[in-house]
Design a protein around this motif. Structure first.
Motif, mmCIF file in Angstrom:
data_model
loop_
_atom_site.group_PDB
_atom_site.id
_atom_site.type_symbol
_atom_site.label_atom_id
_atom_site.label_comp_id
_atom_site.label_asym_id
_atom_site.label_seq_id
_atom_site.Cartn_x
_atom_site.Cartn_y
_atom_site.Cartn_z
ATOM 1 N N GLU B 366 10.465 10.025 -0.203
ATOM 2 C CA GLU B 366 10.465 8.909 -1.162
ATOM 3 C C GLU B 366 10.588 7.568 -0.462
ATOM 4 N N GLU B 367 11.534 7.504 0.494
ATOM 5 C CA GLU B 367 11.712 6.259 1.243
ATOM 6 C C GLU B 367 10.449 5.913 2.025
ATOM 7 N N ALA B 368 9.850 6.947 2.614
ATOM 8 C CA ALA B 368 8.655 6.714 3.420
ATOM 9 C C ALA B 368 7.521 6.202 2.534
ATOM 10 N N THR B 369 7.348 6.820 1.389
ATOM 11 C CA THR B 369 6.306 6.381 0.466
ATOM 12 C C THR B 369 6.575 4.952 0.003
ATOM 13 N N ALA B 370 7.833 4.657 -0.284
ATOM 14 C CA ALA B 370 8.192 3.305 -0.735
ATOM 15 C C ALA B 370 7.873 2.285 0.357
ATOM 16 N N TYR B 371 8.208 2.635 1.607
ATOM 17 C CA TYR B 371 7.908 1.718 2.715
ATOM 18 C C TYR B 371 6.409 1.422 2.771
ATOM 19 N N MET B 372 5.615 2.468 2.710
ATOM 20 C CA MET B 372 4.168 2.289 2.862
ATOM 21 C C MET B 372 3.569 1.553 1.669
ATOM 22 N N LYS B 373 4.104 1.828 0.517
ATOM 23 C CA LYS B 373 3.613 1.188 -0.709
ATOM 24 C C LYS B 373 3.912 -0.314 -0.681
ATOM 25 N N ASP B 374 5.122 -0.663 -0.240
ATOM 26 C CA ASP B 374 5.574 -2.048 -0.329
ATOM 27 C C ASP B 374 5.140 -2.912 0.853
ATOM 28 N N SER B 375 4.638 -2.299 1.912
ATOM 29 C CA SER B 375 4.333 -3.078 3.115
ATOM 30 C C SER B 375 2.874 -3.511 3.138
#
Lengths: 411, 411
Positions: B366-375
């Motif tokens: 989840e954190e990894a997906t959030a990082y990629m989504k928000d960057s």
């Protein structure tokens, strides 16, 4: 280049497969590593077979490849090959290697063979340990049979994102005896999460020593399996294995044998068929692209240029868009490392000449679009006019579906 | 690696561009080669400039590149650079070469310069002849000015499938004098039909001899422009040109000059900015991907591994799908031609460690997906642990839009 028409006794058996050559059995079952489909299979032989194999050039070679190399190195023979899908046993370190050896040991025990006569291979998710409980339980359920149904079950057991089974069969004569070669393959993209390694297994009843078989396989691989590209990514688990039972009963094949060419061609046709089936079933593909390059400095350079063209995302997109875009083709030729004469290049897309001596030829865009739209295989032919080299390469179009498959997996 | 923080006097001028360094003017107009947007532009200098250039490695080099090489070879200087977009004048044979020379001659006449002080370049459709009537008429309308508006008009004149202008500006001190470097670029895919060659033009008022400037540009190009990939296709028209007017009035720069590093860094920052802007605006891209590789055998191998990763369609698709798929990253590392230790690789995606010493690290998807989504920029950091080499490469995600742009053009 050898053409199938050159040697008349080489014929294709439409219904044949890996259990058609004398002495081979197959099996495929479901153990639970994958949710529903078959995920464990084996090919076995009545007798120890001459074995030859080629492995991925990826430095992150998966554990089972090391075990299979270890087996074949011992005396150039194997009698059984066990494959699981759903888990690639790649990037799994020492435990992964131990698991692969255990998979070999359990299979040898089950089939009553010496360990070094067993090859193992895996395809699927990388970075996860094999579910050894399911695999060991599964191995005990493997009862190979010499039927077409058993070959079908095996083929099912090695598929991942593949949309269709891939198999072929050729027959020829050696010393008046029928020699049969059957092949099966899987593969459509690369790896985790698509679990789409390229695997091919070929069986034959030809009489041939391991080193001779290895020589032929290595040569042929360069012209077939090494000439396909779906997305340019080389998997950690790619492997091709050939098993020759020797039950056809002719004199042993060597390049000096009067009927060597006939056997060699049948093996090449088998590998080329499997290669094209893999490219045609590339992730998201709607078409097979075949690039034929002639007039290169030599055959090797012809193959390199062909592969460069078929690997270009811009060419792949243009084929999907049925766009006779020779500009992208000539650009791909220009950035290959091969000898070219920038002023002497011919390009045809199917029957339509688009470039002659590097000058645009006026052609009907409508006809070109119609050709690309209606063809299951789009042929791009290039003549470099610098030598006699000829080579082919195969790939597929780049589609929305490729992006969907590869972007959408985990979400 | 040089970091911007290392040399404090190197500062970025957010509002600067190619007309900021002393002595430069620009212009961009519409001549009708393209339907609506500007399609002809020029950069001129008050004085002859030291010139350096790098050209595409594609063997099908377009005609204007040959003419520009011819100009610069004469005495290492140019005073004007004329560009058209909409037509690449590539694969146009002898007539194309004559047209490029004529474009140079007309520009020299219009600006009152010797012919060899003029560089020409083109970007657009390949395989069609330049509309010389429009180009010659247009050249007569080129009245360059030293304003930000004129730089904007020039930038508009070189764009094709680009979705945004790309420019940057850095300043530093040499002998207590301000030295300014401005840069502009275009490019988002490859060529015909996307008319998406990579072009970059850099102006500076630094005092520097042509051969010294060429040395710096060649080195820096290897670390910047040669480290970006959108689709792996190298255009027939790629070119980078640097013009140094020498009007800053310091002592001539050489690698022995006490403030060489400061100038070199400012030039590198300029080229890196332009490279990242090009990658970020790759056809269909939603994100910039920056791959940082450390611990390679040397800097060159680090750069090669970084480029291999950022060029993988599977990695690019995974970033689009915000999938922290380290399996594809390690696979791309494995098929590079560089020294690696398969058991000692670390991989992080942004702040999230996913692989340590080649073993999977448990992390929150989840954190990894959030990082990629928000960057807007997704950073992939790899440590190979075999040496001290460091290198970066840039690319973009592979999206449905890329396929649409490249498949849908003609239909």
């Amino acid at each position: 280049m050898k053409m199938i028409s050159e040697i008349e006794q080489v014929t294709k058996l439409d219904e044949g497969g890996i259990t058609t050559p004398k002495g081979f059995q197959a099996v495929g079952i479901h153990t639970g590593v994958k949710r529903k489909r078959n995920d464990l299979g084996a090919i076995t032989s009545e007798v120890p077979c001459s074995a030859a194999a080629v492995y991925t050039l990826n430095k992150m070679q998966a554990a089972p490849l090391k075990v299979t190399q270890d087996s074949i190195e011992k005396e150039g023979k194997i009698q059984a090959l066990v494959v699981n899908s759903g888990n690639a046993n790649a990037c799994t370190g020492k435990k992964g290697l131990a698991d692969a050896y255990e998979m070999r040991r359990l299979s040898a025990e089950h089939f009553g063979l010496e360990e070094h006569l067993v090859a193992v291979t895996s395809t699927g998710v990388i970075g996860e340990f094999l579910q050894m409980d399911k695999i060991s339980e599964g191995i005990k359920q493997l009862y190979p049979q010499a039927t077409a149904e058993a070959a079908y079950d095996f083929n099912q057991a090695i598929l991942t994102t593949d949309t269709m089974q891939k198999h072929t069969c050729y027959q020829t004569d050696v010393n008046g005896k029928k020699v049969t070669i059957g092949g099966v393959a899987k593969g459509s993209g690369m790896i985790h999460p698509n679990m789409a390694t390229m695997l091919s297994f070929v069986t034959t009843d030809a009489v041939i020593e391991p080193d001779v078989l290895q020589g032929a396989l290595s040569q042929i691989t360069n012209k077939t399996f090494n000439r396909i590209t779906v997305d340019g990514d080389t998997s950690t688990n790619d492997m091709v294995v050939v098993m020759a039972s020797g039950l056809a009963g002719h004199t042993s094949l060597t390049p000096e044998h009067p009927e060597w060419d006939s056997f060699y061609q049948a093996l090449e046709e088998t590998c080329e068929d499997l290669s094209k089936l893999i490219a045609r079933d590339g992730e998201g593909a709607t078409k097979l692209i075949e690039v034929q390059v002639s007039g290169a400095k030599n055959d090797e350079e012809a193959g390199m240029v062909a592969k460069q063209i078929v690997g270009s995302d811009l060419v792949k997109s243009a084929v999907y868009g049925t766009d006779a875009n020779w500009g992208r083709i000539i650009c791909a030729i220009g950035y290959s490392d091969c000898d070219i004469n920038p002023d002497a290049i011919d390009i045809a897309i199917g029957p339509i000449q688009t470039l002659s001596q590097s000058s645009p030829v006026s052609f009907s865009e409508e006809e070109a679009t119609a050709y690309m739209k209606d063809s299951d295989t789009v042929v791009i032919a290039v003549d470099l006019h610098v030598g006699d080299g000829f080579g082919k390469a195969w790939g597929c179009d780049l589609t929305y579906e490729y992006v969907r498959i590869n972007a959408g997996y985990r979400t």
